[in-house]
Design a protein around this motif. Structure first.
Motif, PDB file in Angstrom:
ATOM      1  N   LYS A  25      38.474  36.568  24.362  1.00  0.00           N
ATOM      2  CA  LYS A  25      38.764  35.173  24.658  1.00  0.00           C
ATOM      3  C   LYS A  25      39.696  35.086  25.857  1.00  0.00           C
ATOM      4  CE  LYS A  25      38.307  33.667  19.859  1.00  0.00           C
ATOM      5  NZ  LYS A  25      39.006  33.109  18.683  1.00  0.00           N
ATOM      6  N   PRO A  26      39.287  34.424  26.960  1.00  0.00           N
ATOM      7  CA  PRO A  26      40.101  34.385  28.167  1.00  0.00           C
ATOM      8  C   PRO A  26      41.499  33.857  27.938  1.00  0.00           C
ATOM      9  CG  PRO A  26      37.885  33.565  28.602  1.00  0.00           C
ATOM     10  CD  PRO A  26      38.002  33.755  27.119  1.00  0.00           C
ATOM     11  N   ALA A  27      41.680  32.898  27.014  1.00  0.00           N
ATOM     12  CA  ALA A  27      42.996  32.311  26.785  1.00  0.00           C
ATOM     13  C   ALA A  27      43.990  33.351  26.301  1.00  0.00           C
ATOM     14  CB  ALA A  27      42.889  31.177  25.778  1.00  0.00           C
ATOM     15  N   SER A 225      40.652  43.877  28.751  1.00  0.00           N
ATOM     16  CA  SER A 225      41.584  43.302  29.735  1.00  0.00           C
ATOM     17  C   SER A 225      41.050  42.068  30.431  1.00  0.00           C
ATOM     18  CB  SER A 225      41.922  44.352  30.802  1.00  0.00           C
ATOM     19  OG  SER A 225      40.818  44.582  31.661  1.00  0.00           O
ATOM     20  N   GLY A 226      39.737  41.973  30.589  1.00  0.00           N
ATOM     21  CA  GLY A 226      39.185  40.977  31.494  1.00  0.00           C
ATOM     22  C   GLY A 226      39.302  41.477  32.923  1.00  0.00           C
ATOM     23  N   TYR A 227      39.066  40.594  33.884  1.00  0.00           N
ATOM     24  CA  TYR A 227      39.046  40.981  35.294  1.00  0.00           C
ATOM     25  C   TYR A 227      40.445  40.798  35.896  1.00  0.00           C
ATOM     26  CZ  TYR A 227      33.990  41.241  35.006  1.00  0.00           C
ATOM     27  OH  TYR A 227      32.700  41.588  34.664  1.00  0.00           O
ATOM     28  N   ASN A 228      41.029  41.923  36.308  1.00  0.00           N
ATOM     29  CA  ASN A 228      42.388  41.937  36.841  1.00  0.00           C
ATOM     30  C   ASN A 228      42.382  42.151  38.352  1.00  0.00           C
ATOM     31  OD1 ASN A 228      43.143  41.821  34.169  1.00  0.00           O
ATOM     32  ND2 ASN A 228      43.760  43.968  34.028  1.00  0.00           N
ATOM     33  N   LEU A 229      43.425  41.671  38.996  1.00  0.00           N
ATOM     34  CA  LEU A 229      43.547  41.863  40.446  1.00  0.00           C
ATOM     35  C   LEU A 229      45.007  41.716  40.858  1.00  0.00           C
ATOM     36  CD1 LEU A 229      42.251  42.279  43.228  1.00  0.00           C
ATOM     37  CD2 LEU A 229      41.773  39.817  43.304  1.00  0.00           C
ATOM     38  N   VAL A 230      45.487  42.718  41.588  1.00  0.00           N
ATOM     39  CA  VAL A 230      46.798  42.645  42.235  1.00  0.00           C
ATOM     40  C   VAL A 230      46.550  42.632  43.737  1.00  0.00           C
ATOM     41  CG1 VAL A 230      49.046  43.749  42.563  1.00  0.00           C
ATOM     42  CG2 VAL A 230      47.860  43.944  40.358  1.00  0.00           C
ATOM     43  N   VAL A 244      46.624  38.424  39.123  1.00  0.00           N
ATOM     44  CA  VAL A 244      45.814  37.688  38.147  1.00  0.00           C
ATOM     45  C   VAL A 244      45.317  38.698  37.120  1.00  0.00           C
ATOM     46  CG1 VAL A 244      43.673  36.432  37.724  1.00  0.00           C
ATOM     47  CG2 VAL A 244      45.081  35.840  39.700  1.00  0.00           C
ATOM     48  N   LEU A 245      45.597  38.451  35.861  1.00  0.00           N
ATOM     49  CA  LEU A 245      45.129  39.299  34.770  1.00  0.00           C
ATOM     50  C   LEU A 245      44.238  38.476  33.845  1.00  0.00           C
ATOM     51  CD1 LEU A 245      48.476  41.129  33.849  1.00  0.00           C
ATOM     52  CD2 LEU A 245      46.717  41.858  35.473  1.00  0.00           C
ATOM     53  N   GLY A 246      43.167  39.101  33.359  1.00  0.00           N
ATOM     54  CA  GLY A 246      42.336  38.453  32.345  1.00  0.00           C
ATOM     55  C   GLY A 246      41.353  37.433  32.857  1.00  0.00           C
ATOM     56  N   GLY A 247      40.863  37.597  34.080  1.00  0.00           N
ATOM     57  CA  GLY A 247      39.846  36.690  34.587  1.00  0.00           C
ATOM     58  C   GLY A 247      38.569  36.772  33.760  1.00  0.00           C
ATOM     59  N   ALA A 248      37.826  35.662  33.677  1.00  0.00           N
ATOM     60  CA  ALA A 248      36.604  35.624  32.864  1.00  0.00           C
ATOM     61  C   ALA A 248      35.468  36.411  33.516  1.00  0.00           C
ATOM     62  CB  ALA A 248      36.179  34.179  32.628  1.00  0.00           C
ATOM     63  N   THR A 249      35.370  36.328  34.845  1.00  0.00           N
ATOM     64  CA  THR A 249      34.373  37.082  35.608  1.00  0.00           C
ATOM     65  C   THR A 249      35.027  37.550  36.896  1.00  0.00           C
ATOM     66  OG1 THR A 249      33.532  35.198  36.900  1.00  0.00           O
ATOM     67  CG2 THR A 249      32.533  35.594  34.723  1.00  0.00           C
ATOM     68  N   GLY A 250      34.384  38.503  37.555  1.00  0.00           N
ATOM     69  CA  GLY A 250      34.909  38.953  38.834  1.00  0.00           C
ATOM     70  C   GLY A 250      34.904  37.841  39.865  1.00  0.00           C
ATOM     71  N   ARG A 251      33.859  37.045  39.863  1.00  0.00           N
ATOM     72  CA  ARG A 251      33.742  35.970  40.848  1.00  0.00           C
ATOM     73  C   ARG A 251      34.808  34.892  40.621  1.00  0.00           C
ATOM     74  NH1 ARG A 251      29.543  34.258  44.087  1.00  0.00           N
ATOM     75  NH2 ARG A 251      28.156  35.774  43.093  1.00  0.00           N
ATOM     76  N   SER A 252      34.986  34.478  39.359  1.00  0.00           N
ATOM     77  CA  SER A 252      35.969  33.429  39.087  1.00  0.00           C
ATOM     78  C   SER A 252      37.388  33.935  39.330  1.00  0.00           C
ATOM     79  CB  SER A 252      35.827  32.921  37.654  1.00  0.00           C
ATOM     80  OG  SER A 252      36.132  33.934  36.713  1.00  0.00           O
ATOM     81  N   MET A 257      42.166  33.757  42.613  1.00  0.00           N
ATOM     82  CA  MET A 257      43.160  34.468  43.423  1.00  0.00           C
ATOM     83  C   MET A 257      43.244  33.872  44.826  1.00  0.00           C
ATOM     84  SD  MET A 257      45.471  36.765  43.816  1.00  0.00           S
ATOM     85  CE  MET A 257      45.403  38.081  42.593  1.00  0.00           C
ATOM     86  N   ALA A 258      42.103  33.544  45.409  1.00  0.00           N
ATOM     87  CA  ALA A 258      42.106  32.926  46.741  1.00  0.00           C
ATOM     88  C   ALA A 258      42.878  31.609  46.725  1.00  0.00           C
ATOM     89  CB  ALA A 258      40.674  32.702  47.224  1.00  0.00           C
TER      90      ALA A 258
END
Length: 418
Positions: A25-27, A225-230, A244-252, A257-258
């Motif tokens: 669950k993304p939340a 974890s979902g989709y993470n990005l530093v 951003v930690l726990g993104g629902a998809t890579g695209r979202s 992040m943008a």
């Protein structure tokens, strides 16, 4: 007997799948933070101290230890590291290294920043730590040394382990530490492609070269974890760090992040516009004039607070205290009275003043206008402005901090002796 084993395996699979779905669950996964890399001011914060799984952003710490070893002269970029059978059998994503082969330190670094190769992470761990388990302990020790209070590593790659956890705040601290201590190696995080043994690998970080100013750091993903990005980005002489930690998809995740990157630079721009006169007035080390501003709805940016407060550093007394209630005017220190709370540190005096006013305006805290003070402090040739509420008993200060902490807002107790 075989039938019973099949049934047991079936129900075990259902139980595990149910757990994965519950985790997915993304939340329950999402957290994000934007930090001004120069002042450590937090420009955006959501669930920044909640435990999350770092996934392959773990490799930022693996590489931090590599860079430590390079600086100490223990290893060199051209050194060869041997691949064990254990490393070769590490689950994907991987380079597919064969047991008994070798890989250079430089290629191993690129394999982590570009390919996010799990097998290479284990090669590094065994080369520097002897075993993966010992290297994970080294990683956790380094995390504590860097002020990453809520982080614990169990492996060098970030594959699932329920005890392998971090927070958005801690990952921002790690990113800052790379700039502060290993800036000479930062370019490795911006490598867009990596050619190895006849194959070319493309960086998983799709924002490199696509979003203005983005020049490095790391992606990560597992089901848990979902989709993470530093990310780090630089525009107009200012650098930010975003997590951003726990993104629902890579695209979202990438789109979010943008948006956060644009928001972070806009907050810096707005703060700079409001700080122009204050910075100039304080250049001669005299107390700046804090003008009386009319009360207005507090914009989002005044909710910013500093990453530095989360490092656990000892609070140091300020030479200058400005505002209606000067620390010098308080009676002799009493262990139960004349405490303060610090609710943030800002790049402009106005933002600090507005933060104080926003808290004082909340009726549940029953605070007076004259309890707000601003404490300027010099940091690397620039000034931060600490927003504090004073003239509190210890118990009242503690309860306010507890209430703010429950809302995931910053609050630090300041003793009368500080």
């Amino acid at each position: 007997m075989v039938f019973l084993r099949i049934i047991s395996a079936y129900f075990l699979a259902l139980w595990l799948l149910g757990g994965m779905v519950a985790q997915a669950k993304p939340a329950q996964k999402y957290a994000s933070i934007i930090v001004d890399a120069d002042t450590l001011e937090i420009l955006h914060a959501r669930k920044i101290d909640s435990s999350r799984y770092p996934a392959s952003t773990t490799k930022m710490m693996t590489l931090y230890l590599v860079f430590d070893a390079l600086d100490r002269g223990e290893i060199h970029l051209h050194d060869k590291m041997k691949v064990s059978r254990f490393a070769a059998n590490t689950p994907p994503v991987k380079l597919g290294l064969r047991a008994g082969s070798t890989i250079s330190v430089e290629n191993a670094i690129k394999a982590l920043t570009v390919r996010s190769a799990n097998d290479v992470s284990v090669v590094i761990a065994e080369h520097l730590g002897g075993t993966q388990e010992n290297f994970a302990r080294m990683m956790t020790q380094k995390a504590k040394a860097l002020g990453m209070r809520s982080t614990r590593f169990k492996n060098p790659h970030g594959l699932p382990d329920p005890e392998h956890i971090t927070t958005a705040r801690d990952m921002a601290k790690l990113a800052k530490a790379h700039f502060q201590n290993h800036a000479r190696y930062y370019h490795f995080f911006g490598v867009k492609s990596f050619h190895y043994q006849g194959r070319t690998y493309t960086n998983h970080n799709r924002l490199l070269g696509r979003i203005e100013g983005v020049d490095g750091f790391k992606t990560g993903f597992t089901n848990a974890s979902g989709y993470n990005l530093v990310i780090s980005a630089k525009r107009g002489g200012h650098r930010i760090i975003a997590v951003v930690l726990g993104g629902a998809t890579g695209r979202s995740r990438d789109q979010h992040m943008a948006d956060l990157i644009d928001r972070g630079f806009e907050v810096i721009r707005q703060n700079a516009l409001r700080a122009t006169n204050t910075q100039a007035l304080y250049a001669d080390n005299q107390a700046p004039l804090i003008r009386k501003y009319e009360t207005s709805p507090a914009p989002d940016y005044i909710k910013a607070f500093t990453l530095r407060a989360g490092y656990g550093a000892q609070n140091t007394p300020s030479r200058v205290t400005i505002g209606p209630a000067s620390a010098a005017s308080l009676p002799a220190a009493n262990p139960l009275h004349h405490w303060s709370i610090q609710i943030g540190a800002f790049s402009s005096a106005r933002a600090a003043q507005m933060a104080n006013r926003a808290l004082i305006a909340q009726p549940e805290y029953q605070l007076r206008d004259d309890q707000g003070t601003i404490h300027p402090v010099s940091l690397n040739g620039r000034f931060l402005y600490r927003a504090r509420i004073g003239d509190l008993s210890f118990e009242r200060a503690r309860k306010i901090c507890q209430a703010l902490g429950a809302q995931e807002r910053a609050c630090q107790l300041i003793s009368p002796a500080s």
